[in-house]
Design an enzyme around this catalytic site. Structure first.
Site, short mmCIF file in Angstrom:
data_model
loop_
_atom_site.label_atom_id
_atom_site.label_comp_id
_atom_site.label_asym_id
_atom_site.label_seq_id
_atom_site.Cartn_x
_atom_site.Cartn_y
_atom_site.Cartn_z
N GLU A 41 0.84 -1.21 0.00
CA GLU A 41 0.00 0.00 0.00
C GLU A 41 0.87 1.26 0.00
O GLU A 41 1.90 1.32 0.67
CB GLU A 41 -0.88 -0.01 1.25
CG GLU A 41 -1.76 1.23 1.42
CD GLU A 41 -2.52 1.26 2.73
OE1 GLU A 41 -3.49 2.01 2.83
OE2 GLU A 41 -2.12 0.52 3.67
N LYS A 111 -9.52 2.56 -2.13
CA LYS A 111 -9.74 2.03 -0.78
C LYS A 111 -11.06 2.55 -0.22
O LYS A 111 -11.32 3.76 -0.21
CB LYS A 111 -8.58 2.44 0.11
CG LYS A 111 -8.58 1.84 1.50
CD LYS A 111 -7.31 2.26 2.24
CE LYS A 111 -7.22 1.68 3.63
NZ LYS A 111 -5.97 2.13 4.33
N CYS A 145 -5.41 -2.90 3.02
CA CYS A 145 -5.13 -2.76 4.44
C CYS A 145 -6.36 -2.83 5.36
O CYS A 145 -6.89 -3.91 5.58
CB CYS A 145 -4.35 -1.45 4.66
SG CYS A 145 -3.38 -1.42 6.18
#
Length: 259
Positions: A41, A111, A145
């Site tokens: 990431e 995300k 994540c």
């Protein structure tokens, strides 16, 4: 499918240095002839420079598409280019880009769950869609994540039949035990392979924990990294997935009317 995860020591606020390092590590990983190479990431700027984020962000992912797309084509490998800070329509997104062996953009994912304890939601815009795509004839998806802590998102992706989930992260050292449990749980409960590519090193006051892993549908860890920069590789045999799903009908036995 042979997968390599590049556990990269990402430098905060240094896109030039990070792009150069990422290319060096991708070329090293490609020597093992993997089918897929993963980056972590925000490998371009780190997690995350607050003072000048917009200035450092990649306009509409143009740099990552040019750089990583060209590398994927040259090396003949699929590249899951982690995620980068992407400036789009005046806002910054935490965006993952995936390239096929011809260097074409296969998928792009913003995300969806932003890590509020570190203020990510104050600097980045939220994504609004899940991301599933075909890679080398297989159904795969990607998370970033904090997304892994929301099983509803993973299950929404896997109900139609996902064989492999990529997860790219900058997960801190202090919560590495959570990372291990959550990735194994998602693999087991969805009967799929999971490849987690985490960052390592220090950015500001945060020490990132590495421990990237490749996990099979039984929850067995096929490859496990330590805490420093390294490359891990493992083979995923999708025939294993078919056998597990044939013997234990988790998806057929769901009761969505109760959920």
């Amino acid at each position: 499918m042979k997968i390599s995860c590049i556990q990269m020591d990402v430098q905060l606020g240094a896109p030039e240095e990070n792009h150069a390092k990422a290319e060096q590590l991708i070329r090293a990983a490609a020597k093992e002839k993997p089918d897929v190479i993963l980056l972590p990431e925000l490998w371009d700027v780190g997690f995350f420079p607050k003072e000048n984020l917009k200035a450092l962000a990649d306009p509409d992912c143009s740099r990552v598409e040019s750089h990583m797309g060209a590398l994927a084509k040259e090396l003949g490998v699929n590249i899951v280019a982690g995620s980068v800070a992407c400036l789009r329509r005046g806002a910054v997104y935490n965006t993952a880009c995936v390239f096929d062996r011809q260097g074409q953009l296969l998928a792009r994912y913003d995300k969806t769950h932003l890590f509020s304890p570190m203020g990510e939601d104050n600097y980045f815009a939220k994504g609004d869609h899940i991301c599933r795509f075909r890679m080398d004839g297989h159904d795969v998806g990607i998370l970033i994540c904090y997304d892994i802590r929301f099983p509803e998102l993973t299950r929404a992706m896997t109900v139609p039949g996902l064989e492999l989930l990529f997860m790219v992260s900058q997960w801190p050292d202090v919560r590495v035990p959570h990372l291990r449990v959550l990735t194994q749980a998602r693999a087991i409960e969805n009967q799929m392979y999971l490849a987690c590519c985490n960052a390592c090193g220090r950015a500001g006051d945060t020490h990132y924990g590495g421990n990237s892993s490749i996990i099979d549908p039984w929850g067995q860890v096929l490859a496990q990294a330590g805490g420093n920069q390294e490359i891990i590789t493992a083979d995923c045999d999708f025939a294993v997935t078919e056998k597990i799903r044939a013997s234990m009908h988790i998806f057929a036995d769901r009761r969505p009317e109760l959920y």
